[in-house]
Design a protein around this motif. Structure first.
Motif, PDB file in Angstrom:
ATOM      1  N   GLU A   1       0.307  -1.237   0.316  1.00  0.00           N
ATOM      2  CA  GLU A   1      -0.376  -0.055  -0.167  1.00  0.00           C
ATOM      3  C   GLU A   1       0.901   1.105  -0.062  1.00  0.00           C
ATOM      4  O   GLU A   1       1.945   1.575   0.534  1.00  0.00           O
ATOM      5  N   ARG A   2       0.627   1.938  -0.568  1.00  0.00           N
ATOM      6  CA  ARG A   2       1.067   3.825  -0.707  1.00  0.00           C
ATOM      7  C   ARG A   2       1.174   4.527   0.852  1.00  0.00           C
ATOM      8  O   ARG A   2      -0.500   4.448   1.146  1.00  0.00           O
ATOM      9  N   TYR A   3       2.142   4.896   1.080  1.00  0.00           N
ATOM     10  CA  TYR A   3       2.122   5.158   2.593  1.00  0.00           C
ATOM     11  C   TYR A   3       1.281   6.543   2.401  1.00  0.00           C
ATOM     12  O   TYR A   3       1.844   7.422   1.491  1.00  0.00           O
ATOM     13  N   SER A   4       0.891   6.855   3.639  1.00  0.00           N
ATOM     14  CA  SER A   4       0.025   8.388   4.017  1.00  0.00           C
ATOM     15  C   SER A   4      -0.044   8.721   5.052  1.00  0.00           C
ATOM     16  O   SER A   4       0.497   7.394   5.742  1.00  0.00           O
ATOM     17  N   GLN A   5      -0.162  10.149   5.617  1.00  0.00           N
ATOM     18  CA  GLN A   5      -0.283  10.464   6.210  1.00  0.00           C
ATOM     19  C   GLN A   5      -1.471   9.718   7.406  1.00  0.00           C
ATOM     20  O   GLN A   5      -0.915   9.914   8.652  1.00  0.00           O
ATOM     21  N   LYS A   6      -2.592   9.478   6.794  1.00  0.00           N
ATOM     22  CA  LYS A   6      -3.373   9.070   7.330  1.00  0.00           C
ATOM     23  C   LYS A   6      -3.017   7.305   7.754  1.00  0.00           C
ATOM     24  O   LYS A   6      -3.801   6.860   8.331  1.00  0.00           O
ATOM     25  N   LYS A   7      -2.066   6.615   7.220  1.00  0.00           N
ATOM     26  CA  LYS A   7      -1.633   5.357   7.153  1.00  0.00           C
ATOM     27  C   LYS A   7      -0.991   5.706   8.868  1.00  0.00           C
ATOM     28  O   LYS A   7      -0.750   4.794   9.759  1.00  0.00           O
ATOM     29  N   ALA A   8      -0.270   6.541   8.390  1.00  0.00           N
ATOM     30  CA  ALA A   8       0.941   6.898   9.891  1.00  0.00           C
ATOM     31  C   ALA A   8      -0.033   7.468  11.242  1.00  0.00           C
ATOM     32  O   ALA A   8       0.409   6.909  12.172  1.00  0.00           O
ATOM     33  N   GLU A   9      -1.248   7.807  10.573  1.00  0.00           N
ATOM     34  CA  GLU A   9      -1.955   8.073  11.569  1.00  0.00           C
ATOM     35  C   GLU A   9      -2.832   6.988  12.295  1.00  0.00           C
ATOM     36  O   GLU A   9      -2.996   6.752  13.601  1.00  0.00           O
ATOM     37  N   GLU A  10      -3.114   6.001  11.630  1.00  0.00           N
ATOM     38  CA  GLU A  10      -4.005   4.585  11.619  1.00  0.00           C
ATOM     39  C   GLU A  10      -2.493   4.256  12.919  1.00  0.00           C
ATOM     40  O   GLU A  10      -2.849   3.427  14.380  1.00  0.00           O
ATOM     41  N   LEU A  11      -0.962   3.781  12.498  1.00  0.00           N
ATOM     42  CA  LEU A  11      -0.193   2.717  13.220  1.00  0.00           C
ATOM     43  C   LEU A  11       0.128   3.309  14.993  1.00  0.00           C
ATOM     44  O   LEU A  11       0.709   3.383  15.610  1.00  0.00           O
ATOM     45  N   ALA A  12      -0.083   5.093  15.014  1.00  0.00           N
ATOM     46  CA  ALA A  12       0.280   5.481  15.858  1.00  0.00           C
ATOM     47  C   ALA A  12      -0.677   5.465  16.880  1.00  0.00           C
ATOM     48  O   ALA A  12      -0.731   5.231  18.358  1.00  0.00           O
ATOM     49  N   GLU A  13      -1.884   4.826  16.438  1.00  0.00           N
ATOM     50  CA  GLU A  13      -2.869   4.553  17.767  1.00  0.00           C
ATOM     51  C   GLU A  13      -2.356   2.965  18.222  1.00  0.00           C
ATOM     52  O   GLU A  13      -2.902   2.608  18.811  1.00  0.00           O
ATOM     53  N   GLU A  14      -1.250   2.478  17.552  1.00  0.00           N
ATOM     54  CA  GLU A  14      -1.035   0.381  18.133  1.00  0.00           C
ATOM     55  C   GLU A  14      -0.079   1.014  18.967  1.00  0.00           C
ATOM     56  O   GLU A  14       0.852   1.730  19.820  1.00  0.00           O
ATOM     57  N   ASP A  15       0.131  -0.322  19.802  1.00  0.00           N
ATOM     58  CA  ASP A  15       0.985  -0.138  20.894  1.00  0.00           C
ATOM     59  C   ASP A  15       2.084  -1.015  20.606  1.00  0.00           C
ATOM     60  O   ASP A  15       3.039  -0.612  21.182  1.00  0.00           O
ATOM     61  N   HIS A  16       2.215  -1.507  19.352  1.00  0.00           N
ATOM     62  CA  HIS A  16       3.480  -2.817  19.308  1.00  0.00           C
ATOM     63  C   HIS A  16       2.945  -2.773  17.474  1.00  0.00           C
ATOM     64  O   HIS A  16       2.322  -3.349  16.675  1.00  0.00           O
ATOM     65  N   LEU A  17       4.283  -2.597  16.886  1.00  0.00           N
ATOM     66  CA  LEU A  17       4.795  -2.423  15.318  1.00  0.00           C
ATOM     67  C   LEU A  17       6.083  -3.401  15.281  1.00  0.00           C
ATOM     68  O   LEU A  17       7.079  -3.094  15.578  1.00  0.00           O
ATOM     69  N   ILE A  18       5.878  -4.106  14.130  1.00  0.00           N
ATOM     70  CA  ILE A  18       6.957  -5.090  14.261  1.00  0.00           C
ATOM     71  C   ILE A  18       7.120  -4.768  12.499  1.00  0.00           C
ATOM     72  O   ILE A  18       5.917  -5.005  11.366  1.00  0.00           O
ATOM     73  N   PHE A  19       8.646  -4.590  11.930  1.00  0.00           N
ATOM     74  CA  PHE A  19       8.561  -4.363  10.646  1.00  0.00           C
ATOM     75  C   PHE A  19      10.286  -5.068  10.496  1.00  0.00           C
ATOM     76  O   PHE A  19      10.666  -5.754  10.732  1.00  0.00           O
ATOM     77  N   ILE A  20       9.588  -5.361   9.147  1.00  0.00           N
ATOM     78  CA  ILE A  20      10.433  -6.761   8.042  1.00  0.00           C
ATOM     79  C   ILE A  20      11.231  -5.627   6.870  1.00  0.00           C
ATOM     80  O   ILE A  20      10.372  -5.654   6.375  1.00  0.00           O
ATOM     81  N   CYS A  21      12.203  -5.797   7.516  1.00  0.00           N
ATOM     82  CA  CYS A  21      13.350  -4.898   5.716  1.00  0.00           C
ATOM     83  C   CYS A  21      13.986  -6.426   5.721  1.00  0.00           C
ATOM     84  O   CYS A  21      15.011  -7.114   5.533  1.00  0.00           O
ATOM     85  N   GLY A  22      13.565  -6.274   4.227  1.00  0.00           N
ATOM     86  CA  GLY A  22      13.446  -7.628   3.078  1.00  0.00           C
ATOM     87  C   GLY A  22      15.016  -6.336   2.348  1.00  0.00           C
ATOM     88  O   GLY A  22      14.857  -5.501   2.001  1.00  0.00           O
ATOM     89  N   HIS A  23      16.062  -7.472   1.594  1.00  0.00           N
ATOM     90  CA  HIS A  23      16.459  -7.428   0.824  1.00  0.00           C
ATOM     91  C   HIS A  23      16.906  -8.421  -0.145  1.00  0.00           C
ATOM     92  O   HIS A  23      15.711  -9.314   0.206  1.00  0.00           O
ATOM     93  N   TYR A  24      17.330  -8.194  -1.176  1.00  0.00           N
ATOM     94  CA  TYR A  24      17.507  -9.852  -2.425  1.00  0.00           C
ATOM     95  C   TYR A  24      16.273  -8.918  -3.327  1.00  0.00           C
ATOM     96  O   TYR A  24      15.690  -8.463  -3.264  1.00  0.00           O
ATOM     97  N   GLU A  25      15.803 -10.295  -4.368  1.00  0.00           N
ATOM     98  CA  GLU A  25      14.916 -10.206  -5.017  1.00  0.00           C
ATOM     99  C   GLU A  25      13.721  -9.956  -4.679  1.00  0.00           C
ATOM    100  O   GLU A  25      12.585  -9.162  -4.945  1.00  0.00           O
TER     101      GLU A  25
END
Length: 250
Positions: free
Chosen positions: A92-116
């Motif tokens: 999903e294309r990131y937006s300020q609306k998405k940032a506001e949505e995520l700011a309501e959460e207590d715990h975020l996990i990000f997965i950063c990939g590499h390669y293909e």
């Protein structure tokens, strides 16, 4: 808020988290973070986290085992139900609306990939969100994750010094922000608009609203949603369009 970031290159992220607003937010205990090198979870003797794609093709694909095990381990250490975010150009294309949505959460996990890319089972059975910060390809997900984290953390209560700063940012109102000026009043013959020096707050707010509408129309007109405009906004926009039309034919 607690943030976990799964990455093969934690050193890329550490310095960013120790500067500016992110550092101040940690000092205020508004969020904390943990960087996890998911290579530490691999079960093969060579510590590989990627492999050749079935069916052939260029590049390597991140294997599911290390990432599944890392996420499950992280989740087991906290009682919250996290959002598991895959940084991916297909997301999903990131937006300020998405940032506001995520700011309501207590715990975020990000997965950063590499390669293909990722083994599809990661996408289908592990993550809750897929996010792209734009229609271009980066070497890995770390830079994208840092962009998202920065935009989310600054929305947490009391992180910014001025409580009005975040709500007035570009995109938070649905439009681009109005122009700003500071001292001196005149610089190289260029003057600050008189209205900003008037002390009349009603006139200043009206000017800022008009300039915000004008700037949005000129630069990102797709952001203007007719159904969200007030009667006064529509009148202002009509005046702006008439002004722009007149200047075109002068």
């Amino acid at each position: 808020m607690h943030i976990d970031i799964l990455t093969l290159f934690p050193e890329m992220i550490e310095s960013v988290f120790q500067t500016s607003i992110l550092k101040k937010a940690q000092e205020k205990e508004k969020f904390n973070y943990n960087l996890i090198n998911f290579r530490d979870y691999t079960e093969n003797k060579h510590n590989k986290v990627d492999d050749y794609p079935y069916g052939g093709g260029a590049g390597m694909v991140l294997a599911p085992q290390p990432i599944f095990d890392a996420v499950e381990d992280v989740k087991s250490k906290r009682k919250t139900k996290p959002r598991v975010i895959l940084m991916c150009p297909q997301g999903e294309r990131y937006s300020q609306k998405k940032a506001e949505e995520l700011a309501e959460e207590d715990h975020l996990i990000f997965i950063c990939g590499h390669y293909e890319g990722y083994d599809e089972r990661i996408r289908e059975h592990l993550v809750t969100d897929e996010i792209s910060i734009g229609d271009y390809v980066l070497t890995g997900g770390e830079l994208g994750a840092m962009v998202v984290v920065d935009s989310v953390v600054r929305l947490l209560p009391e992180v910014l010094g001025n409580e009005e700063s975040a709500p007035q940012d570009s995109f938070s109102t649905g439009m681009l922000e109005h122009p700003h000026y500071t001292r001196p009043r005149e610089f190289r013959g260029l003057k600050v608009p008189d209205v900003l020096l008037s002390g009349d707050h009603a006139k200043i707010e009206a000017w800022r609203r008009r300039e915000s509408l004008k700037r949005t129309y000129e630069r990102r007109k797709e952001l203007i949603k007719e159904e969200l405009l007030s009667k006064e906004d529509r009148k202002i926009l009509d005046d702006i369009l008439e002004e722009l039309h007149s200047s075109t034919f002068e």
